[in-house]
Motif scaffolding. Structure first.
Motif, mmCIF file in Angstrom:
data_model
loop_
_atom_site.group_PDB
_atom_site.id
_atom_site.type_symbol
_atom_site.label_atom_id
_atom_site.label_comp_id
_atom_site.label_asym_id
_atom_site.label_seq_id
_atom_site.Cartn_x
_atom_site.Cartn_y
_atom_site.Cartn_z
ATOM 1 N N MET A 181 0.843 -1.201 0.000
ATOM 2 C CA MET A 181 0.000 0.000 0.000
ATOM 3 C C MET A 181 0.874 1.246 0.000
ATOM 4 N N MET A 182 0.500 2.241 -0.803
ATOM 5 C CA MET A 182 1.306 3.447 -0.944
ATOM 6 C C MET A 182 0.703 4.584 -0.125
ATOM 7 N N TYR A 183 1.581 5.376 0.462
ATOM 8 C CA TYR A 183 1.176 6.543 1.230
ATOM 9 C C TYR A 183 1.881 7.755 0.653
ATOM 10 N N THR A 184 1.279 8.899 0.844
ATOM 11 C CA THR A 184 1.885 10.121 0.350
ATOM 12 C C THR A 184 1.632 11.252 1.338
ATOM 13 N N LEU A 185 2.550 12.193 1.379
ATOM 14 C CA LEU A 185 2.390 13.357 2.227
ATOM 15 C C LEU A 185 1.659 14.486 1.510
ATOM 16 N N TYR A 186 1.467 14.346 0.210
ATOM 17 C CA TYR A 186 0.825 15.414 -0.551
ATOM 18 C C TYR A 186 -0.633 15.570 -0.137
ATOM 19 N N PRO A 216 7.299 8.560 3.726
ATOM 20 C CA PRO A 216 6.032 8.320 4.443
ATOM 21 C C PRO A 216 5.513 6.904 4.283
ATOM 22 N N THR A 217 5.810 6.270 3.132
ATOM 23 C CA THR A 217 5.363 4.898 2.924
ATOM 24 C C THR A 217 6.004 3.947 3.922
ATOM 25 N N LEU A 218 7.325 4.066 4.086
ATOM 26 C CA LEU A 218 8.025 3.203 5.034
ATOM 27 C C LEU A 218 7.621 3.515 6.470
ATOM 28 N N TYR A 219 7.368 4.791 6.745
ATOM 29 C CA TYR A 219 6.952 5.158 8.100
ATOM 30 C C TYR A 219 5.596 4.525 8.442
ATOM 31 N N MET A 220 4.643 4.638 7.531
ATOM 32 C CA MET A 220 3.320 4.057 7.783
ATOM 33 C C MET A 220 3.386 2.538 7.816
ATOM 34 N N LEU A 221 4.268 1.952 6.995
ATOM 35 C CA LEU A 221 4.442 0.498 7.010
ATOM 36 C C LEU A 221 5.010 0.038 8.348
ATOM 37 N N ALA A 222 5.984 0.809 8.882
ATOM 38 C CA ALA A 222 6.542 0.471 10.194
ATOM 39 C C ALA A 222 5.480 0.560 11.283
ATOM 40 N N ALA A 279 15.959 -2.785 22.515
ATOM 41 C CA ALA A 279 16.646 -2.948 21.225
ATOM 42 C C ALA A 279 16.328 -4.315 20.617
ATOM 43 N N ARG A 280 16.287 -5.346 21.451
ATOM 44 C CA ARG A 280 15.937 -6.679 20.950
ATOM 45 C C ARG A 280 14.489 -6.736 20.468
ATOM 46 N N ASN A 281 13.620 -5.969 21.109
ATOM 47 C CA ASN A 281 12.209 -5.972 20.723
ATOM 48 C C ASN A 281 11.976 -5.355 19.351
ATOM 49 N N THR A 282 12.964 -4.570 18.870
ATOM 50 C CA THR A 282 12.801 -3.960 17.547
ATOM 51 C C THR A 282 13.099 -4.940 16.411
ATOM 52 N N ILE A 283 13.710 -6.088 16.723
ATOM 53 C CA ILE A 283 14.034 -7.072 15.675
ATOM 54 C C ILE A 283 12.779 -7.559 14.958
ATOM 55 N N PRO A 284 11.696 -7.912 15.680
ATOM 56 C CA PRO A 284 10.467 -8.324 14.968
ATOM 57 C C PRO A 284 9.850 -7.205 14.136
ATOM 58 N N ILE A 285 10.298 -5.958 14.345
ATOM 59 C CA ILE A 285 9.816 -4.843 13.531
ATOM 60 C C ILE A 285 10.709 -4.646 12.314
ATOM 61 N N ALA A 311 9.816 -6.061 3.400
ATOM 62 C CA ALA A 311 8.839 -5.282 2.641
ATOM 63 C C ALA A 311 9.515 -4.224 1.778
ATOM 64 N N SER A 312 10.595 -3.619 2.287
ATOM 65 C CA SER A 312 11.319 -2.610 1.516
ATOM 66 C C SER A 312 11.962 -3.209 0.277
ATOM 67 N N ILE A 313 12.576 -4.399 0.441
ATOM 68 C CA ILE A 313 13.194 -5.080 -0.705
ATOM 69 C C ILE A 313 12.133 -5.452 -1.740
ATOM 70 N N LYS A 314 10.991 -5.936 -1.266
ATOM 71 C CA LYS A 314 9.904 -6.292 -2.173
ATOM 72 C C LYS A 314 9.391 -5.067 -2.919
ATOM 73 N N THR A 315 9.261 -3.948 -2.218
ATOM 74 C CA THR A 315 8.800 -2.720 -2.854
ATOM 75 C C THR A 315 9.797 -2.225 -3.898
ATOM 76 N N ALA A 316 11.098 -2.292 -3.572
ATOM 77 C CA ALA A 316 12.129 -1.875 -4.521
ATOM 78 C C ALA A 316 12.105 -2.747 -5.778
ATOM 79 N N HIS A 317 11.873 -4.049 -5.589
ATOM 80 C CA HIS A 317 11.793 -4.960 -6.735
ATOM 81 C C HIS A 317 10.592 -4.622 -7.609
ATOM 82 N N GLU A 318 9.456 -4.353 -6.997
ATOM 83 C CA GLU A 318 8.261 -3.991 -7.765
ATOM 84 C C GLU A 318 8.469 -2.670 -8.494
ATOM 85 N N LEU A 319 9.180 -1.745 -7.857
ATOM 86 C CA LEU A 319 9.460 -0.464 -8.498
ATOM 87 C C LEU A 319 10.364 -0.636 -9.709
#
Length: 252
Positions: A1-6, A146-152, A175-181, A188-196
């Motif tokens: 899903m795409m997000y925009t600040l505009y 904004p897309t990565l921020y909303m995805l996070a 810090a360890r709790n951020t690993i599942p994030i 998701a970022s790699i997948k988005t870059a591939h689709e782009l």
């Protein structure tokens, strides 16, 4: 899903040529760097907010929403300065200015994105002489923040619903709790870059050196007036800083 600040609005800022807004944003950042007086920086911050509200029809709530992730960083910048400058209250005073400067620079950049469609932003960079590849890369980078921020945020909400407690524990545990994030976010970022990349290849990006555009931009009378006011304001700020010595506090 795409997000925009505009934010689509019928306002003066939205109707201006993107080149005027790009130049205005760059000069605004330079002005914010020239001064370090907390009083003046806070006044400039209020001026930026007032400009977005009155000329861009962006509500204070929307402004606070985009600045909210940067507030902790700004607070940290304020806290650090009392350890650098003595007495501590002078350091806190200067730290307040640097924290406000950080928020102001971010707001200027975000204000450009909030009032300019991505298509017009690319055209603005290209018309100013920037190579199309660089202009597209820069715009895509700004577009995906904004897309990565909303995805996070979505991943964090999903993990919390599964019982992950991000706020509990010491620093190492947090810090360890951020690993599942981070892991789902990286995937998701790699997948988005591939689709782009697939989307760019399907549109024959880079196949021809000469490019045509479905939409075009051109300067109008109000754009030249706005550009003249912007340049005059910048020159006045430089005059205040270097000839009148206003807005700068010697630290060391």
């Amino acid at each position: 899903m795409m997000y925009t600040l505009y934010l689509k609005r019928d306002s003066l800022l939205h109707s201006l040529d993107p080149r005027v807004k790009i130049v205005g944003s760059l000069l605004s950042v330079v002005v914010l760097i020239l001064f370090n007086s907390p009083v003046l920086l806070f006044s400039l911050f209020l001026l930026i907010v007032l400009t977005l509200v009155t000329l861009g029809k962006i509500t204070p709530r929307e402004i606070f929403k985009v600045l909210k992730p940067l507030i902790p960083i700004s607070v940290i910048a304020m806290i650090i300065w009392p350890f650098i400058l003595k007495p501590w209250y002078f350091g806190l005073f200067i730290g307040f200015g640097y924290g406000i400067r950080l928020l102001s620079v971010a707001l200027v950049t975000l204000g450009l994105i909030m009032t300019t469609p991505q298509r017009d932003l690319i055209l603005g960079f290209i018309k100013m002489g920037m190579p199309y590849e660089i202009g597209l890369t820069l715009t895509i980078a700004l577009r995906y923040i904004p897309t990565l921020y909303m995805l996070a945020q979505t991943i964090m909400d999903a993990q919390k619903s599964r019982g992950l407690e991000l706020e509990r524990g010491n620093f190492i545990q947090k810090a360890r709790n951020t690993i599942p994030i981070l892991i789902p976010l990286i995937v998701a970022s790699i997948k988005t870059a591939h689709e782009l990349s697939i989307a760019l290849e399907s549109r024959a990006f880079g196949a021809s050196k000469r490019r045509t555009f479905l939409h075009n931009i051109e300067m109008k009378t109000k754009d030249y007036i706005a550009l003249g006011i912007t340049l005059a304001s910048f020159l006045f700020a430089v005059y205040m800083r270097y000839f009148l010595g206003i807005g700068y506090i010697k630290l060391f």
